[in-house]
Design an enzyme around this catalytic site. Sequence first.
Site, PDB file in Angstrom:
ATOM      1  N   LYS A   1       2.395  -3.351   7.273  1.00 40.03           N
ATOM      2  CA  LYS A   1       2.654  -3.529   5.829  1.00 40.03           C
ATOM      3  C   LYS A   1       4.093  -3.101   5.506  1.00 40.03           C
ATOM      4  O   LYS A   1       4.776  -3.755   4.706  1.00 40.03           O
ATOM      5  CB  LYS A   1       1.658  -2.717   4.986  1.00 40.03           C
ATOM      6  CG  LYS A   1       0.232  -3.217   5.013  1.00 40.03           C
ATOM      7  CD  LYS A   1       0.037  -4.609   4.419  1.00 40.03           C
ATOM      8  CE  LYS A   1       0.213  -4.650   2.919  1.00 40.03           C
ATOM      9  NZ  LYS A   1      -0.175  -5.986   2.372  1.00 40.03           N
TER      10      LYS A   1
ATOM     11  N   TYR B   1      -1.674  -0.574  10.986  1.00 41.80           N
ATOM     12  CA  TYR B   1      -1.822  -1.220   9.669  1.00 41.80           C
ATOM     13  C   TYR B   1      -0.625  -0.910   8.783  1.00 41.80           C
ATOM     14  O   TYR B   1       0.034  -1.821   8.264  1.00 41.80           O
ATOM     15  CB  TYR B   1      -3.120  -0.763   8.985  1.00 41.80           C
ATOM     16  CG  TYR B   1      -3.172  -1.087   7.494  1.00 41.80           C
ATOM     17  CD1 TYR B   1      -3.155  -2.409   7.047  1.00 41.80           C
ATOM     18  CD2 TYR B   1      -3.217  -0.067   6.535  1.00 41.80           C
ATOM     19  CE1 TYR B   1      -3.196  -2.708   5.685  1.00 41.80           C
ATOM     20  CE2 TYR B   1      -3.255  -0.353   5.180  1.00 41.80           C
ATOM     21  CZ  TYR B   1      -3.239  -1.673   4.767  1.00 41.80           C
ATOM     22  OH  TYR B   1      -3.261  -1.962   3.415  1.00 41.80           O
TER      23      TYR B   1
ATOM     24  N   THR C   1       0.824  -1.208   0.000  1.00 39.42           N
ATOM     25  CA  THR C   1       0.000   0.000   0.000  1.00 39.42           C
ATOM     26  C   THR C   1       0.859   1.259   0.000  1.00 39.42           C
ATOM     27  O   THR C   1       2.007   1.226   0.456  1.00 39.42           O
ATOM     28  CB  THR C   1      -0.896  -0.016   1.265  1.00 39.42           C
ATOM     29  OG1 THR C   1      -1.441   1.276   1.468  1.00 39.42           O
ATOM     30  CG2 THR C   1      -0.106  -0.357   2.520  1.00 39.42           C
ATOM     31  N   ASP C   2       0.276   2.357  -0.446  1.00 35.68           N
ATOM     32  CA  ASP C   2       0.993   3.645  -0.382  1.00 35.68           C
ATOM     33  C   ASP C   2       1.092   4.152   1.057  1.00 35.68           C
ATOM     34  O   ASP C   2       1.870   5.066   1.335  1.00 35.68           O
ATOM     35  CB  ASP C   2       0.303   4.703  -1.270  1.00 35.68           C
ATOM     36  CG  ASP C   2      -1.145   5.000  -0.889  1.00 35.68           C
ATOM     37  OD1 ASP C   2      -1.703   4.334   0.003  1.00 35.68           O
ATOM     38  OD2 ASP C   2      -1.723   5.929  -1.493  1.00 35.68           O
ATOM     39  N   GLU C   3       0.308   3.538   1.975  1.00 37.34           N
ATOM     40  CA  GLU C   3       0.285   4.058   3.347  1.00 37.34           C
ATOM     41  C   GLU C   3       1.619   3.859   4.060  1.00 37.34           C
ATOM     42  O   GLU C   3       1.885   4.501   5.075  1.00 37.34           O
ATOM     43  CB  GLU C   3      -0.875   3.420   4.125  1.00 37.34           C
ATOM     44  CG  GLU C   3      -2.201   3.685   3.428  1.00 37.34           C
ATOM     45  CD  GLU C   3      -3.439   3.329   4.232  1.00 37.34           C
ATOM     46  OE1 GLU C   3      -3.388   3.355   5.460  1.00 37.34           O
ATOM     47  OE2 GLU C   3      -4.467   3.036   3.596  1.00 37.34           O
TER      48      GLU C   3
HETATM   49  P1  NAD Z   1      -9.519  -7.361   2.181  1.00 37.20           P
HETATM   50  O1  NAD Z   1      -9.504  -7.079   3.644  1.00 37.20           O
HETATM   51  O2  NAD Z   1     -10.747  -7.078   1.394  1.00 37.20           O
HETATM   52  O3  NAD Z   1      -9.165  -8.902   1.933  1.00 37.20           O
HETATM   53  C1  NAD Z   1      -8.145  -9.564   2.626  1.00 37.20           C
HETATM   54  C2  NAD Z   1      -8.302 -11.056   2.371  1.00 37.20           C
HETATM   55  O4  NAD Z   1      -7.242 -11.739   3.081  1.00 37.20           O
HETATM   56  C3  NAD Z   1      -9.622 -11.630   2.892  1.00 37.20           C
HETATM   57  O5  NAD Z   1     -10.187 -12.494   1.934  1.00 37.20           O
HETATM   58  C4  NAD Z   1      -9.218 -12.398   4.146  1.00 37.20           C
HETATM   59  O6  NAD Z   1     -10.052 -13.516   4.413  1.00 37.20           O
HETATM   60  C5  NAD Z   1      -7.804 -12.831   3.788  1.00 37.20           C
HETATM   61  N1  NAD Z   1      -6.982 -13.064   5.008  1.00 37.20           N
HETATM   62  C6  NAD Z   1      -6.853 -12.231   6.076  1.00 37.20           C
HETATM   63  N2  NAD Z   1      -6.058 -12.793   7.003  1.00 37.20           N
HETATM   64  C7  NAD Z   1      -5.658 -13.990   6.492  1.00 37.20           C
HETATM   65  C8  NAD Z   1      -4.824 -15.029   6.968  1.00 37.20           C
HETATM   66  N3  NAD Z   1      -4.242 -14.958   8.186  1.00 37.20           N
HETATM   67  N4  NAD Z   1      -4.598 -16.111   6.180  1.00 37.20           N
HETATM   68  C9  NAD Z   1      -5.180 -16.196   4.953  1.00 37.20           C
HETATM   69  N5  NAD Z   1      -6.014 -15.254   4.458  1.00 37.20           N
HETATM   70  C10 NAD Z   1      -6.238 -14.166   5.227  1.00 37.20           C
HETATM   71  O7  NAD Z   1      -8.253  -6.596   1.619  1.00 37.20           O
HETATM   72  P2  NAD Z   1      -8.077  -5.813   0.222  1.00 37.20           P
HETATM   73  O8  NAD Z   1      -8.587  -4.441   0.381  1.00 37.20           O
HETATM   74  O9  NAD Z   1      -8.570  -6.689  -0.882  1.00 37.20           O
HETATM   75  O10 NAD Z   1      -6.486  -5.728   0.172  1.00 37.20           O
HETATM   76  C11 NAD Z   1      -5.707  -6.780  -0.411  1.00 37.20           C
HETATM   77  C12 NAD Z   1      -4.242  -6.415  -0.317  1.00 37.20           C
HETATM   78  O11 NAD Z   1      -4.010  -5.200  -1.013  1.00 37.20           O
HETATM   79  C13 NAD Z   1      -3.747  -6.187   1.111  1.00 37.20           C
HETATM   80  O12 NAD Z   1      -2.455  -6.722   1.206  1.00 37.20           O
HETATM   81  C14 NAD Z   1      -3.733  -4.675   1.254  1.00 37.20           C
HETATM   82  O13 NAD Z   1      -2.735  -4.269   2.178  1.00 37.20           O
HETATM   83  C15 NAD Z   1      -3.388  -4.249  -0.160  1.00 37.20           C
HETATM   84  N6  NAD Z   1      -3.897  -2.912  -0.563  1.00 37.20           N
HETATM   85  C16 NAD Z   1      -5.216  -2.588  -0.395  1.00 37.20           C
HETATM   86  C17 NAD Z   1      -5.667  -1.339  -0.839  1.00 37.20           C
HETATM   87  C18 NAD Z   1      -7.117  -0.953  -0.731  1.00 37.20           C
HETATM   88  O14 NAD Z   1      -7.465   0.195  -1.073  1.00 37.20           O
HETATM   89  N7  NAD Z   1      -8.018  -1.830  -0.322  1.00 37.20           N
HETATM   90  C19 NAD Z   1      -4.778  -0.445  -1.432  1.00 37.20           C
HETATM   91  C20 NAD Z   1      -3.434  -0.828  -1.584  1.00 37.20           C
HETATM   92  C21 NAD Z   1      -3.014  -2.070  -1.160  1.00 37.20           C
HETATM   93  P1  TYD Z   2     -10.777   3.927   4.380  1.00 37.92           P
HETATM   94  O1  TYD Z   2     -11.754   3.531   3.326  1.00 37.92           O
HETATM   95  O2  TYD Z   2     -10.887   3.288   5.735  1.00 37.92           O
HETATM   96  O3  TYD Z   2      -9.315   3.736   3.762  1.00 37.92           O
HETATM   97  P2  TYD Z   2      -7.869   4.226   4.333  1.00 37.92           P
HETATM   98  O4  TYD Z   2      -7.995   4.529   5.776  1.00 37.92           O
HETATM   99  O5  TYD Z   2      -7.026   3.011   4.089  1.00 37.92           O
HETATM  100  O6  TYD Z   2      -7.479   5.412   3.490  1.00 37.92           O
HETATM  101  O7  TYD Z   2     -10.886   5.499   4.602  1.00 37.92           O
HETATM  102  C1  TYD Z   2     -10.727   6.401   3.524  1.00 37.92           C
HETATM  103  C2  TYD Z   2     -10.766   7.796   4.093  1.00 37.92           C
HETATM  104  O8  TYD Z   2     -12.091   8.050   4.592  1.00 37.92           O
HETATM  105  C3  TYD Z   2      -9.836   8.002   5.303  1.00 37.92           C
HETATM  106  O9  TYD Z   2      -9.337   9.338   5.250  1.00 37.92           O
HETATM  107  C4  TYD Z   2     -10.749   7.828   6.500  1.00 37.92           C
HETATM  108  C5  TYD Z   2     -12.081   8.337   5.994  1.00 37.92           C
HETATM  109  N1  TYD Z   2     -13.284   7.701   6.537  1.00 37.92           N
HETATM  110  C6  TYD Z   2     -14.361   8.493   6.977  1.00 37.92           C
HETATM  111  O10 TYD Z   2     -14.297   9.740   6.936  1.00 37.92           O
HETATM  112  N2  TYD Z   2     -15.482   7.866   7.442  1.00 37.92           N
HETATM  113  C7  TYD Z   2     -15.580   6.508   7.509  1.00 37.92           C
HETATM  114  O11 TYD Z   2     -16.631   5.987   7.972  1.00 37.92           O
HETATM  115  C8  TYD Z   2     -14.483   5.704   7.051  1.00 37.92           C
HETATM  116  C9  TYD Z   2     -14.561   4.206   7.110  1.00 37.92           C
HETATM  117  C10 TYD Z   2     -13.363   6.355   6.565  1.00 37.92           C
END
Ligand code: NAD
Ligand code: TYD
Length: 360
Positions: A170, A166, A141-143
């Site tokens: 990561k 988090y 992630t970019d975070e």
């Molecule tokens: P998500 O939370 O929707 O899905 C995570 C999946 O991992 C789920 O299916 C869960 O069951 C599985 N999981 C969790 N713990 C586990 C374990 N111990 N063993 C096996 N499986 C397990 O997450 P997402 O949003 O789809 O993110 C996927 C990846 O991309 C993550 O690594 C996250 O850090 C990265 N990412 C997410 C975003 C975003 O905006 N959502 C952006 C950049 C990177």
């Molecule tokens: P989120 O979807 O949780 O992603 P991330 O924290 O990984 O960026 O949140 C996106 C942005 O929205 C973040 O600045 C937090 C804010 N946010 C709210 O304002 N209200 C909410 O209920 C949630 C879940 C997030």
Amino acid sequence: MSKKKILITGGAGFIGSHVVRRFVTQYPGYDIYNLDALTYAGNLANLKDIEHHSNYHFIKGDITDAKFINELFHDYSFDAVIHLAAESHVDRSISNPLDFIMTNIVGTVNLLNAARDIWKNKLTSSSSGRTEEGLFYHISTDEVYGSLGETGLFTETTAYDPRSPYSASKASSDHLVFAYHHTYHLPVVLSNCSNNYGSHHFPEKLIPLAINNIKNNKPVPVYGKGENVRDWLYVEDHARAIDLIFHKGKTGEKYNVGGNNEWKNIDLIQLLCRIMDKKLKRPEGNSAKLITFVTDRPGHDLRYAIDSSKLQRELGWKPSLQFEEGLEKTVDWYLANEEWLAQVTSGEYKNYYRQQYQTL
Ligand code: NAD
Ligand code: TYD
């Protein structure tokens, strides 16, 4: 020639399900193994449309279980790994950091150890990382880069400065992935992506939560003053970037992936409200009345913004959708998939695995 065996972890989650779908449908020459523990975020109904494809295989398992992971890698001799499994929600990491340490750090190390073990005879300093030699692709992630002020962009050389449990977990896993590359010559590639949005997104994250609440006339919580900025990317554009980096990325390198699409949370929610009014045929301004400012998230990062020019220049990727178009598509999906949303919000989705996969 036998099919390549690709392990995708976290394939039942939001981004993972889009990646699994893409690989299963685009690459019949691969056998895709989706390993997922089915935590609250994992939902096999996300993959209903492809679950009967002959090159798709589901394995229920937890990456924190080292013994299980070692045996799995020895049983299947995977040719490559795309690692997405993670605890992914910042707010949950604030209330329960240990789950994030276990899955995101310990789980990643278990996978790295198992990959290193089965590929040990191929590991040399010149490993290209193509699937003949194994490839460990870590999705991040970019975070990990921390929080920006009003200006500037994260590049691949920006120093890590994670600020939530988090992002710290990561960042730690990213460092370990590169440590295994430098120390043991494990062929790795890594990408850091900005906030994704699209279908099958669990409704605890901002966009799906807001869609669900607006639909049900419930308050839409905006943290603080809503001035935090995120760079949003359509999830299928991320899956396409992952496909490209997996096949063409250089071993030992990292790539930033982003939408070049920065929005203040409050502006995004206002736009979403206008789209929802239109789709639900409500008078204009109706949904915006649901916006409710609530206590800010502790340590809330102000701004994330990605410079993805390396990926664009070297591998020819670019985002395909304008934000408003992507957001409309996302709203359409949620409104057309009421059953998915109802099952996720009621918890009934947990029964899907039992019904479909456990016949005894
Ligand atoms: P998500 O939370 O929707 O899905 C995570 C999946 O991992 C789920 O299916 C869960 O069951 C599985 N999981 C969790 N713990 C586990 C374990 N111990 N063993 C096996 N499986 C397990 O997450 P997402 O949003 O789809 O993110 C996927 C990846 O991309 C993550 O690594 C996250 O850090 C990265 N990412 C997410 C975003 C975003 O905006 N959502 C952006 C950049 C990177
Ligand atoms: P989120 O979807 O949780 O992603 P991330 O924290 O990984 O960026 O949140 C996106 C942005 O929205 C973040 O600045 C937090 C804010 N946010 C709210 O304002 N209200 C909410 O209920 C949630 C879940 C997030």
